[in-house]
Motif scaffolding. Structure first.
Motif, PDB file in Angstrom:
ATOM      1  N   ASN A   9     -32.644 -21.976  13.922  1.00 45.52           N
ATOM      2  CA  ASN A   9     -32.161 -23.354  14.058  1.00 45.52           C
ATOM      3  C   ASN A   9     -33.277 -24.379  13.891  1.00 45.52           C
ATOM      4  O   ASN A   9     -33.080 -25.405  13.230  1.00 45.52           O
ATOM      5  CB  ASN A   9     -31.508 -23.548  15.436  1.00 45.52           C
ATOM      6  CG  ASN A   9     -30.185 -22.807  15.586  1.00 45.52           C
ATOM      7  OD1 ASN A   9     -29.171 -23.222  15.036  1.00 45.52           O
ATOM      8  ND2 ASN A   9     -30.191 -21.695  16.308  1.00 45.52           N
ATOM      9  N   VAL A  10     -34.420 -24.116  14.490  1.00 45.75           N
ATOM     10  CA  VAL A  10     -35.489 -25.129  14.523  1.00 45.75           C
ATOM     11  C   VAL A  10     -36.518 -24.886  13.416  1.00 45.75           C
ATOM     12  O   VAL A  10     -36.746 -25.751  12.565  1.00 45.75           O
ATOM     13  CB  VAL A  10     -36.185 -25.143  15.903  1.00 45.75           C
ATOM     14  CG1 VAL A  10     -37.273 -26.216  15.928  1.00 45.75           C
ATOM     15  CG2 VAL A  10     -35.164 -25.412  17.011  1.00 45.75           C
TER      16      VAL A  10
ATOM     17  N   LYS B  87     -30.711 -26.483  19.726  1.00 43.18           N
ATOM     18  CA  LYS B  87     -30.008 -27.617  19.093  1.00 43.18           C
ATOM     19  C   LYS B  87     -30.548 -28.957  19.595  1.00 43.18           C
ATOM     20  O   LYS B  87     -30.533 -29.944  18.842  1.00 43.18           O
ATOM     21  CB  LYS B  87     -28.500 -27.500  19.312  1.00 43.18           C
ATOM     22  CG  LYS B  87     -27.843 -26.426  18.436  1.00 43.18           C
ATOM     23  CD  LYS B  87     -28.029 -26.700  16.931  1.00 43.18           C
ATOM     24  CE  LYS B  87     -27.147 -25.821  16.071  1.00 43.18           C
ATOM     25  NZ  LYS B  87     -27.396 -26.000  14.609  1.00 43.18           N
ATOM     26  N   HIS B  88     -31.020 -29.021  20.837  1.00 36.96           N
ATOM     27  CA  HIS B  88     -31.744 -30.227  21.252  1.00 36.96           C
ATOM     28  C   HIS B  88     -32.993 -30.388  20.380  1.00 36.96           C
ATOM     29  O   HIS B  88     -33.364 -31.510  20.013  1.00 36.96           O
ATOM     30  CB  HIS B  88     -32.141 -30.156  22.734  1.00 36.96           C
ATOM     31  CG  HIS B  88     -31.068 -30.578  23.686  1.00 36.96           C
ATOM     32  ND1 HIS B  88     -29.958 -29.806  23.966  1.00 36.96           N
ATOM     33  CD2 HIS B  88     -30.920 -31.714  24.421  1.00 36.96           C
ATOM     34  CE1 HIS B  88     -29.180 -30.441  24.844  1.00 36.96           C
ATOM     35  NE2 HIS B  88     -29.743 -31.604  25.128  1.00 36.96           N
TER      36      HIS B  88
ATOM     37  N   ASP C  39     -33.721 -13.060  21.941  1.00 31.34           N
ATOM     38  CA  ASP C  39     -32.567 -13.846  21.485  1.00 31.34           C
ATOM     39  C   ASP C  39     -32.972 -15.320  21.336  1.00 31.34           C
ATOM     40  O   ASP C  39     -32.602 -15.984  20.365  1.00 31.34           O
ATOM     41  CB  ASP C  39     -31.407 -13.750  22.480  1.00 31.34           C
ATOM     42  CG  ASP C  39     -30.726 -12.387  22.454  1.00 31.34           C
ATOM     43  OD1 ASP C  39     -30.967 -11.615  21.506  1.00 31.34           O
ATOM     44  OD2 ASP C  39     -29.958 -12.099  23.398  1.00 31.34           O
ATOM     45  N   TRP C  40     -33.711 -15.805  22.306  1.00 32.58           N
ATOM     46  CA  TRP C  40     -34.158 -17.205  22.248  1.00 32.58           C
ATOM     47  C   TRP C  40     -35.088 -17.421  21.054  1.00 32.58           C
ATOM     48  O   TRP C  40     -34.981 -18.420  20.352  1.00 32.58           O
ATOM     49  CB  TRP C  40     -34.877 -17.601  23.551  1.00 32.58           C
ATOM     50  CG  TRP C  40     -33.957 -17.896  24.691  1.00 32.58           C
ATOM     51  CD1 TRP C  40     -32.900 -17.132  25.110  1.00 32.58           C
ATOM     52  CD2 TRP C  40     -33.997 -19.035  25.550  1.00 32.58           C
ATOM     53  NE1 TRP C  40     -32.294 -17.722  26.190  1.00 32.58           N
ATOM     54  CE2 TRP C  40     -32.944 -18.888  26.491  1.00 32.58           C
ATOM     55  CE3 TRP C  40     -34.826 -20.142  25.657  1.00 32.58           C
ATOM     56  CZ2 TRP C  40     -32.701 -19.829  27.490  1.00 32.58           C
ATOM     57  CZ3 TRP C  40     -34.584 -21.081  26.660  1.00 32.58           C
ATOM     58  CH2 TRP C  40     -33.526 -20.919  27.553  1.00 32.58           C
ATOM     59  N   ARG C  41     -36.005 -16.469  20.828  1.00 30.74           N
ATOM     60  CA  ARG C  41     -36.919 -16.600  19.677  1.00 30.74           C
ATOM     61  C   ARG C  41     -36.129 -16.676  18.383  1.00 30.74           C
ATOM     62  O   ARG C  41     -36.406 -17.494  17.512  1.00 30.74           O
ATOM     63  CB  ARG C  41     -37.869 -15.393  19.611  1.00 30.74           C
ATOM     64  CG  ARG C  41     -39.035 -15.509  20.532  1.00 30.74           C
ATOM     65  CD  ARG C  41     -40.094 -14.439  20.289  1.00 30.74           C
ATOM     66  NE  ARG C  41     -40.982 -14.435  21.454  1.00 30.74           N
ATOM     67  CZ  ARG C  41     -40.875 -13.605  22.479  1.00 30.74           C
ATOM     68  NH1 ARG C  41     -39.966 -12.640  22.469  1.00 30.74           N
ATOM     69  NH2 ARG C  41     -41.680 -13.719  23.502  1.00 30.74           N
ATOM     70  N   ARG C  42     -35.132 -15.820  18.269  1.00 29.94           N
ATOM     71  CA  ARG C  42     -34.322 -15.797  17.045  1.00 29.94           C
ATOM     72  C   ARG C  42     -33.582 -17.132  16.871  1.00 29.94           C
ATOM     73  O   ARG C  42     -33.515 -17.672  15.771  1.00 29.94           O
ATOM     74  CB  ARG C  42     -33.338 -14.624  17.130  1.00 29.94           C
ATOM     75  CG  ARG C  42     -32.476 -14.449  15.905  1.00 29.94           C
ATOM     76  CD  ARG C  42     -33.280 -14.023  14.670  1.00 29.94           C
ATOM     77  NE  ARG C  42     -32.485 -14.224  13.456  1.00 29.94           N
ATOM     78  CZ  ARG C  42     -32.983 -14.499  12.267  1.00 29.94           C
ATOM     79  NH1 ARG C  42     -34.291 -14.588  12.091  1.00 29.94           N
ATOM     80  NH2 ARG C  42     -32.197 -14.679  11.244  1.00 29.94           N
ATOM     81  N   MET C  43     -33.055 -17.662  17.958  1.00 30.07           N
ATOM     82  CA  MET C  43     -32.344 -18.944  17.856  1.00 30.07           C
ATOM     83  C   MET C  43     -33.293 -20.087  17.500  1.00 30.07           C
ATOM     84  O   MET C  43     -32.948 -20.958  16.699  1.00 30.07           O
ATOM     85  CB  MET C  43     -31.590 -19.247  19.169  1.00 30.07           C
ATOM     86  CG  MET C  43     -30.346 -18.396  19.338  1.00 30.07           C
ATOM     87  SD  MET C  43     -29.315 -18.883  20.739  1.00 30.07           S
ATOM     88  CE  MET C  43     -30.103 -17.999  22.075  1.00 30.07           C
TER      89      MET C  43
END
Ligand code: 8X3
Length: 247
Positions: free
Chosen positions: A104-105, A149-150, A96-100
């Protein structure tokens, strides 16, 4: 007034679609970018723009987007993004973190890199990155999204430093609570009850048009004015955790 070409990523719904409509009304020829072709084709037809199907996490597709968008671009709105889950760090799914991070980044990075030559060639380019209040503060369960988002916020600041002296301004819009048809549903994997609970009792969360309004305002300032950052929240949200809910 012809303001030139604007590219909006994540234009298939929510803030992206509202921004595309707003920019068209301001006189931009809008390139509507997203993965879902049918949606952006309908939008492009509505606003006399151009639809380009593209997943911003895919470098080849982003290169094709750059080729389709043209040699001169006035405005890039990096809006594609989103949250997945609300899991604490101790049990978060790394995928999930990889996808975000990817959407986003890395998506913002890839679209920016690919379109920067055309933004600069316009002689008066603008980049607006859609960040979030999640890019300025931490909250429980938000670790993956807030970290991403940071990342967007820091990338925005870094790019502004690196481009100083060149004709491209770099801006961030950081919305708080915005009720759109998909953001919360995506976060909760389609669970309507959990998605709706986010806004329960909140008197008038922001809507996509409120954020589009801010982007439109930033983009139409005189070119020497760089609006670094706009944080925008509903009046019911005094801070990330301080949300007034009626009965
Ligand atoms: C959305 C704001 O509060 O869900 O970017 O993180 S929040």
């Amino acid at each position: 007034m012809d303001r030139g070409t604007a590219v909006v990523t994540g234009a298939s719904s929510g803030i992206g679609a509202a921004t595309a409509r707003r920019l068209a009304a301001e006189g931009y020829r809008v390139v509507c970018v997203a993965r879902r072709t049918e949606r952006i084709e309908a939008l492009a037809e509505e606003i006399a723009g151009l639809a380009v199907t593209c997943d911003v996490t895919d470098a080849d597709q982003v290169a094709a987007l750059a080729a389709a968008a043209g040699d001169e671009i006035a405005l890039l709105v990096n809006n594609a993004g989103g949250a997945i889950g609300l899991d604490p760090v101790e049990s978060a799914d790394p995928d999930d973190w990889r996808r975000m991070f990817e959407v986003n980044v890395i998506g913002t990075l890839q679209a920016t890199r690919a379109l920067l030559p055309a933004l600069e060639a316009s002689g008066a380019g603008t980049i607006v990155n859609i960040g979030s209040t999640a890019g300025r503060i931490a909250y429980e369960g938000g670790g993956g999204y807030t970290a991403a988002k940071h990342g967007v916020a820091v990338m925005t600041e870094t790019l502004r430093l690196e481009l100083v002296g060149r004709p491209v301004r770099v801006c961030e819009v950081a919305p708080g609570m915005v009720q759109t048809e998909e953001f919360s549903l995506t976060r909760f994997g389609g669970d309507v009850d959990r998605a709706d609970a986010v806004y329960a009792g909140v008197d008038e969360p922001l809507v996509a048009d409120d954020v589009a309004d801010v982007v439109g305002w930033i983009a139409t300032r005189p070119q020497h004015v760089n609006v670094d950052l706009v944080v925008v929240k509903p009046i019911a949200q005094a801070a990330q955790h301080k949300v007034h809910r009626g009965s």
